[in-house]
Design a protein around this motif. Structure first.
Motif, PDB file in Angstrom:
ATOM      1  N   ASN A 183      42.021  47.802  51.157  1.00 18.99           N
ATOM      2  CA  ASN A 183      42.480  47.472  49.810  1.00 18.99           C
ATOM      3  C   ASN A 183      42.249  45.998  49.492  1.00 18.99           C
ATOM      4  OD1 ASN A 183      43.291  50.099  49.274  1.00 18.99           O
ATOM      5  ND2 ASN A 183      45.312  49.750  50.150  1.00 18.99           N
ATOM      6  N   MET A 184      42.514  45.132  50.457  1.00 22.01           N
ATOM      7  CA  MET A 184      42.273  43.700  50.259  1.00 22.01           C
ATOM      8  C   MET A 184      40.776  43.431  50.096  1.00 22.01           C
ATOM      9  SD  MET A 184      45.047  42.073  52.931  1.00 22.01           S
ATOM     10  CE  MET A 184      44.396  40.423  52.770  1.00 22.01           C
ATOM     11  N   ALA A 185      39.958  44.125  50.875  1.00 26.31           N
ATOM     12  CA  ALA A 185      38.509  43.944  50.798  1.00 26.31           C
ATOM     13  C   ALA A 185      37.978  44.386  49.431  1.00 26.31           C
ATOM     14  CB  ALA A 185      37.812  44.708  51.916  1.00 26.31           C
ATOM     15  N   ILE A 186      38.462  45.513  48.941  1.00 23.96           N
ATOM     16  CA  ILE A 186      38.017  46.009  47.635  1.00 23.96           C
ATOM     17  C   ILE A 186      38.454  45.064  46.523  1.00 23.96           C
ATOM     18  CG2 ILE A 186      38.345  47.857  45.945  1.00 23.96           C
ATOM     19  CD1 ILE A 186      38.398  49.811  48.369  1.00 23.96           C
ATOM     20  N   GLU A 187      39.675  44.551  46.625  1.00 26.00           N
ATOM     21  CA  GLU A 187      40.156  43.591  45.636  1.00 26.00           C
ATOM     22  C   GLU A 187      39.274  42.345  45.613  1.00 26.00           C
ATOM     23  OE1 GLU A 187      44.142  40.894  45.027  1.00 26.00           O
ATOM     24  OE2 GLU A 187      44.412  42.977  45.676  1.00 26.00           O
ATOM     25  N   ARG A 188      38.927  41.848  46.795  1.00 25.30           N
ATOM     26  CA  ARG A 188      38.079  40.660  46.879  1.00 25.30           C
ATOM     27  C   ARG A 188      36.667  40.947  46.374  1.00 25.30           C
ATOM     28  NH1 ARG A 188      37.142  35.557  46.021  1.00 25.30           N
ATOM     29  NH2 ARG A 188      35.973  34.526  47.666  1.00 25.30           N
ATOM     30  N   GLU A 189      36.141  42.125  46.663  1.00 27.66           N
ATOM     31  CA  GLU A 189      34.820  42.507  46.161  1.00 27.66           C
ATOM     32  C   GLU A 189      34.802  42.433  44.636  1.00 27.66           C
ATOM     33  OE1 GLU A 189      31.802  46.344  46.173  1.00 27.66           O
ATOM     34  OE2 GLU A 189      33.965  46.658  46.210  1.00 27.66           O
ATOM     35  N   LYS A 190      35.823  42.953  43.997  1.00 31.14           N
ATOM     36  CA  LYS A 190      35.911  42.913  42.525  1.00 31.14           C
ATOM     37  C   LYS A 190      35.961  41.481  42.020  1.00 31.14           C
ATOM     38  CE  LYS A 190      38.196  47.383  42.155  1.00 31.14           C
ATOM     39  NZ  LYS A 190      39.453  48.084  41.812  1.00 31.14           N
ATOM     40  N   GLU A 191      36.718  40.622  42.717  1.00 28.30           N
ATOM     41  CA  GLU A 191      36.786  39.206  42.325  1.00 28.30           C
ATOM     42  C   GLU A 191      35.411  38.554  42.389  1.00 28.30           C
ATOM     43  OE1 GLU A 191      39.581  37.381  44.967  1.00 28.30           O
ATOM     44  OE2 GLU A 191      41.317  38.317  44.006  1.00 28.30           O
ATOM     45  N   ILE A 192      34.702  38.806  43.483  1.00 24.16           N
ATOM     46  CA  ILE A 192      33.380  38.200  43.657  1.00 24.16           C
ATOM     47  C   ILE A 192      32.405  38.729  42.610  1.00 24.16           C
ATOM     48  CG2 ILE A 192      31.365  38.054  45.190  1.00 24.16           C
ATOM     49  CD1 ILE A 192      33.377  37.885  47.533  1.00 24.16           C
ATOM     50  N   LYS A 193      32.450  40.021  42.332  1.00 23.34           N
ATOM     51  CA  LYS A 193      31.550  40.596  41.331  1.00 23.34           C
ATOM     52  C   LYS A 193      31.773  39.984  39.957  1.00 23.34           C
ATOM     53  CE  LYS A 193      30.370  45.022  43.380  1.00 23.34           C
ATOM     54  NZ  LYS A 193      30.413  46.484  43.243  1.00 23.34           N
ATOM     55  N   ASP A 194      32.995  39.560  39.683  1.00 23.92           N
ATOM     56  CA  ASP A 194      33.313  38.949  38.382  1.00 23.92           C
ATOM     57  C   ASP A 194      32.909  37.478  38.290  1.00 23.92           C
ATOM     58  OD1 ASP A 194      34.297  41.264  37.254  1.00 23.92           O
ATOM     59  OD2 ASP A 194      36.396  40.812  37.710  1.00 23.92           O
ATOM     60  N   LEU A 195      32.529  36.860  39.398  1.00 23.74           N
ATOM     61  CA  LEU A 195      32.132  35.455  39.386  1.00 23.74           C
ATOM     62  C   LEU A 195      30.788  35.277  38.686  1.00 23.74           C
ATOM     63  CD1 LEU A 195      32.933  34.346  43.063  1.00 23.74           C
ATOM     64  CD2 LEU A 195      34.285  33.877  41.002  1.00 23.74           C
ATOM     65  N   SER A 196      30.605  34.128  38.089  1.00 20.57           N
ATOM     66  CA  SER A 196      29.302  33.783  37.516  1.00 20.57           C
ATOM     67  C   SER A 196      28.306  33.569  38.658  1.00 20.57           C
ATOM     68  CB  SER A 196      29.404  32.508  36.689  1.00 20.57           C
ATOM     69  OG  SER A 196      29.665  31.397  37.538  1.00 20.57           O
TER      70      SER A 196
END
Length: 98
Positions: free
Chosen positions: A63-76
């Motif tokens: 769950n933490m990994a998926i949350e972080r993946e979403k954060e990174i995908k949203d980065l410029s």
């Protein structure tokens, strides 16, 4: 409870113009899959030849990994490059104009 390993990772293509961000529990196997799928038009990473690992983070929780993946995908793009350079300072990326 056994320790679990989950990885959030970023790959790029040989020209370093495109990024792919993903999650896996076996980073070595996943990188082999990306390499074997290069030129596969049915997948983003394959279509754009994103098989070169440039960054990863390890997590104990999926769950933490998926949350972080979403954060990174949203980065410029520039913020992704800055993140990658925290561990891969020597990588040079192609400047993309918007």
């Amino acid at each position: 409870m056994l320790n679990q390993n989950f990885f959030v990772y970023i790959t790029t293509n040989p020209g370093k113009t495109t990024f792919y961000t993903g999650v896996t529990n076996d980073l070595f196997r996943r990188m082999q899959e990306h390499y074997n799928n290069r030129s596969n038009q049915k997948t983003f990473a394959g279509k754009y030849y994103c098989y070169q690992l440039v960054y990863f983070e390890r997590y104990d929780s999926i769950n933490m990994a998926i949350e972080r993946e979403k954060e990174i995908k949203d980065l410029s793009r520039d913020k992704k490059i800055a993140l990658i350079k925290t561990t891969n300072a020597g990588i040079n990326f192609i400047k993309i104009s918007n």
